[in-house]
Design an enzyme around this catalytic site. Structure first.
Site, PDB file in Angstrom:
ATOM      1  N   HIS A   8      34.372  42.323 -47.402  1.00 40.48           N
ATOM      2  CA  HIS A   8      35.810  42.117 -47.474  1.00 40.48           C
ATOM      3  C   HIS A   8      36.323  41.753 -46.084  1.00 40.48           C
ATOM      4  O   HIS A   8      35.648  41.980 -45.071  1.00 40.48           O
ATOM      5  CB  HIS A   8      36.502  43.377 -47.993  1.00 40.48           C
ATOM      6  CG  HIS A   8      36.318  43.582 -49.464  1.00 40.48           C
ATOM      7  ND1 HIS A   8      36.265  44.825 -50.055  1.00 40.48           N
ATOM      8  CD2 HIS A   8      36.178  42.693 -50.480  1.00 40.48           C
ATOM      9  CE1 HIS A   8      36.109  44.692 -51.355  1.00 40.48           C
ATOM     10  NE2 HIS A   8      36.047  43.406 -51.638  1.00 40.48           N
ATOM     11  N   LYS A  12      34.302  41.918 -42.198  1.00 37.47           N
ATOM     12  CA  LYS A  12      33.514  40.756 -41.756  1.00 37.47           C
ATOM     13  C   LYS A  12      32.934  40.931 -40.350  1.00 37.47           C
ATOM     14  O   LYS A  12      31.764  40.610 -40.132  1.00 37.47           O
ATOM     15  CB  LYS A  12      34.331  39.481 -41.893  1.00 37.47           C
ATOM     16  CG  LYS A  12      34.510  39.084 -43.367  1.00 37.47           C
ATOM     17  CD  LYS A  12      35.147  37.740 -43.518  1.00 37.47           C
ATOM     18  CE  LYS A  12      35.571  37.410 -44.935  1.00 37.47           C
ATOM     19  NZ  LYS A  12      34.864  37.945 -46.058  1.00 37.47           N
ATOM     20  N   THR A  34      28.942  35.194 -50.079  1.00 38.42           N
ATOM     21  CA  THR A  34      30.164  34.587 -50.583  1.00 38.42           C
ATOM     22  C   THR A  34      30.711  33.682 -49.483  1.00 38.42           C
ATOM     23  O   THR A  34      30.334  33.789 -48.317  1.00 38.42           O
ATOM     24  CB  THR A  34      31.168  35.679 -50.994  1.00 38.42           C
ATOM     25  OG1 THR A  34      31.285  36.628 -49.949  1.00 38.42           O
ATOM     26  CG2 THR A  34      30.712  36.375 -52.264  1.00 38.42           C
ATOM     27  N   THR A  37      32.449  34.788 -45.857  1.00 40.04           N
ATOM     28  CA  THR A  37      31.474  35.648 -45.196  1.00 40.04           C
ATOM     29  C   THR A  37      30.266  34.821 -44.763  1.00 40.04           C
ATOM     30  O   THR A  37      29.779  34.960 -43.636  1.00 40.04           O
ATOM     31  CB  THR A  37      31.038  36.804 -46.116  1.00 40.04           C
ATOM     32  OG1 THR A  37      32.186  37.565 -46.482  1.00 40.04           O
ATOM     33  CG2 THR A  37      30.019  37.700 -45.427  1.00 40.04           C
ATOM     34  N   SER A  54      34.106  31.836 -52.409  1.00 43.52           N
ATOM     35  CA  SER A  54      34.618  33.088 -51.861  1.00 43.52           C
ATOM     36  C   SER A  54      34.727  34.092 -53.003  1.00 43.52           C
ATOM     37  O   SER A  54      34.792  33.711 -54.174  1.00 43.52           O
ATOM     38  CB  SER A  54      35.968  32.873 -51.175  1.00 43.52           C
ATOM     39  OG  SER A  54      36.959  32.581 -52.130  1.00 43.52           O
ATOM     40  N   GLY A  55      34.760  35.384 -52.657  1.00 46.77           N
ATOM     41  CA  GLY A  55      34.796  36.429 -53.677  1.00 46.77           C
ATOM     42  C   GLY A  55      35.894  36.259 -54.702  1.00 46.77           C
ATOM     43  O   GLY A  55      35.639  36.255 -55.911  1.00 46.77           O
ATOM     44  N   ASP A  60      31.629  36.611 -56.147  1.00 53.50           N
ATOM     45  CA  ASP A  60      31.043  37.877 -56.587  1.00 53.50           C
ATOM     46  C   ASP A  60      30.356  37.690 -57.943  1.00 53.50           C
ATOM     47  O   ASP A  60      29.267  38.215 -58.181  1.00 53.50           O
ATOM     48  CB  ASP A  60      32.105  38.971 -56.707  1.00 53.50           C
ATOM     49  CG  ASP A  60      32.769  39.307 -55.390  1.00 53.50           C
ATOM     50  OD1 ASP A  60      32.151  39.076 -54.331  1.00 53.50           O
ATOM     51  OD2 ASP A  60      33.912  39.794 -55.419  1.00 53.50           O
ATOM     52  N   ASP A  80      36.001  47.229 -48.343  1.00 53.98           N
ATOM     53  CA  ASP A  80      37.111  47.880 -47.664  1.00 53.98           C
ATOM     54  C   ASP A  80      37.778  48.799 -48.686  1.00 53.98           C
ATOM     55  O   ASP A  80      38.584  48.347 -49.503  1.00 53.98           O
ATOM     56  CB  ASP A  80      38.103  46.841 -47.137  1.00 53.98           C
ATOM     57  CG  ASP A  80      39.262  47.468 -46.393  1.00 53.98           C
ATOM     58  OD1 ASP A  80      39.327  48.710 -46.305  1.00 53.98           O
ATOM     59  OD2 ASP A  80      40.119  46.710 -45.905  1.00 53.98           O
ATOM     60  N   HIS A  87      40.589  40.950 -56.683  1.00 55.78           N
ATOM     61  CA  HIS A  87      39.453  40.698 -57.578  1.00 55.78           C
ATOM     62  C   HIS A  87      38.615  41.966 -57.787  1.00 55.78           C
ATOM     63  O   HIS A  87      37.417  41.905 -58.005  1.00 55.78           O
ATOM     64  CB  HIS A  87      38.585  39.563 -57.021  1.00 55.78           C
ATOM     65  CG  HIS A  87      37.982  39.842 -55.681  1.00 55.78           C
ATOM     66  ND1 HIS A  87      38.726  39.990 -54.535  1.00 55.78           N
ATOM     67  CD2 HIS A  87      36.698  39.999 -55.316  1.00 55.78           C
ATOM     68  CE1 HIS A  87      37.928  40.244 -53.523  1.00 55.78           C
ATOM     69  NE2 HIS A  87      36.688  40.260 -53.962  1.00 55.78           N
ATOM     70  N   ASP A  90      35.957  42.168 -60.471  1.00 57.72           N
ATOM     71  CA  ASP A  90      34.706  41.464 -60.148  1.00 57.72           C
ATOM     72  C   ASP A  90      33.819  42.322 -59.263  1.00 57.72           C
ATOM     73  O   ASP A  90      32.598  42.342 -59.408  1.00 57.72           O
ATOM     74  CB  ASP A  90      34.997  40.142 -59.440  1.00 57.72           C
ATOM     75  CG  ASP A  90      35.787  39.166 -60.296  1.00 57.72           C
ATOM     76  OD1 ASP A  90      35.739  39.289 -61.537  1.00 57.72           O
ATOM     77  OD2 ASP A  90      36.467  38.295 -59.721  1.00 57.72           O
ATOM     78  N   ARG A  96      28.248  47.473 -60.906  1.00 60.69           N
ATOM     79  CA  ARG A  96      27.646  47.897 -62.173  1.00 60.69           C
ATOM     80  C   ARG A  96      26.347  47.145 -62.443  1.00 60.69           C
ATOM     81  O   ARG A  96      25.331  47.736 -62.839  1.00 60.69           O
ATOM     82  CB  ARG A  96      28.624  47.708 -63.334  1.00 60.69           C
ATOM     83  CG  ARG A  96      28.099  48.263 -64.659  1.00 60.69           C
ATOM     84  CD  ARG A  96      29.069  48.094 -65.807  1.00 60.69           C
ATOM     85  NE  ARG A  96      29.212  46.687 -66.160  1.00 60.69           N
ATOM     86  CZ  ARG A  96      30.310  45.941 -65.963  1.00 60.69           C
ATOM     87  NH1 ARG A  96      31.382  46.467 -65.420  1.00 60.69           N
ATOM     88  NH2 ARG A  96      30.342  44.684 -66.309  1.00 60.69           N
TER      89      ARG A  96
END
Length: 134
Positions: A8, A12, A34, A37, A54-55, A60, A80, A87, A90, A96
């Site tokens: 996040h 970074k 992502t 990053t 990007s996420g 993600d 974070d 998101h 996600d 999970r």
């Protein structure tokens, strides 16, 4: 091994420092990240990084797809926990999937360091052993 590096915005700088500190270990593996990053890691370390979106724009989920196809071996996701993420569903799904597919996951620097040092020593070879047996 295929390794995903995600962070996040507030984390970074930490993931760049981590990648610099463990560059010799990371450069022996295929790295994914992502979008932002990944760009920051390339600029800050010179490592070769395969970048996804990007996420918030699906990165993600792209990494999650690799996990579900047994194509990701380790995930370092410096989250974070003090900032709401648009998101978040996600993020939760990615975590999970790591649990469902037995993919080692670090969400903080301490755990990331342990996983990277374990990787160096061959302690994560169970992923290779399982894929050879199945």
């Amino acid at each position: 091994m295929n390794i995903a590096l995600i962070a996040h915005d507030q984390k970074k700088p930490q993931i760049i420092n981590l990648a610099c500190a463990y560059k010799e270990i990371l450069k022996k593996h295929t790295l994914y990240a992502t979008g932002t990053t990944g760009l920051r890691l390339i600029e800050g370390t010179g490592l070769e990084i395969n970048r996804f979106n990007s996420g918030p724009l699906g990165g993600d989920q792209q990494i999650g797809a690799m996990i579900s196809e047994n194509k990701m071996d380790l995930v370092i996701f410096l989250r974070d926990p003090l900032t709401a993420q648009p998101h978040e569903p996600d993020v939760t799904a990615l975590i999970r999937l790591c649990d469902v597919y037995q993919v080692p996951l670090a969400t903080n620097l301490g755990t990331a360091e342990v996983l990277l040092l374990g990787l160096k020593e061959g302690f994560l070879s169970f992923r290779e052993i399982i894929s050879d047996l199945c």
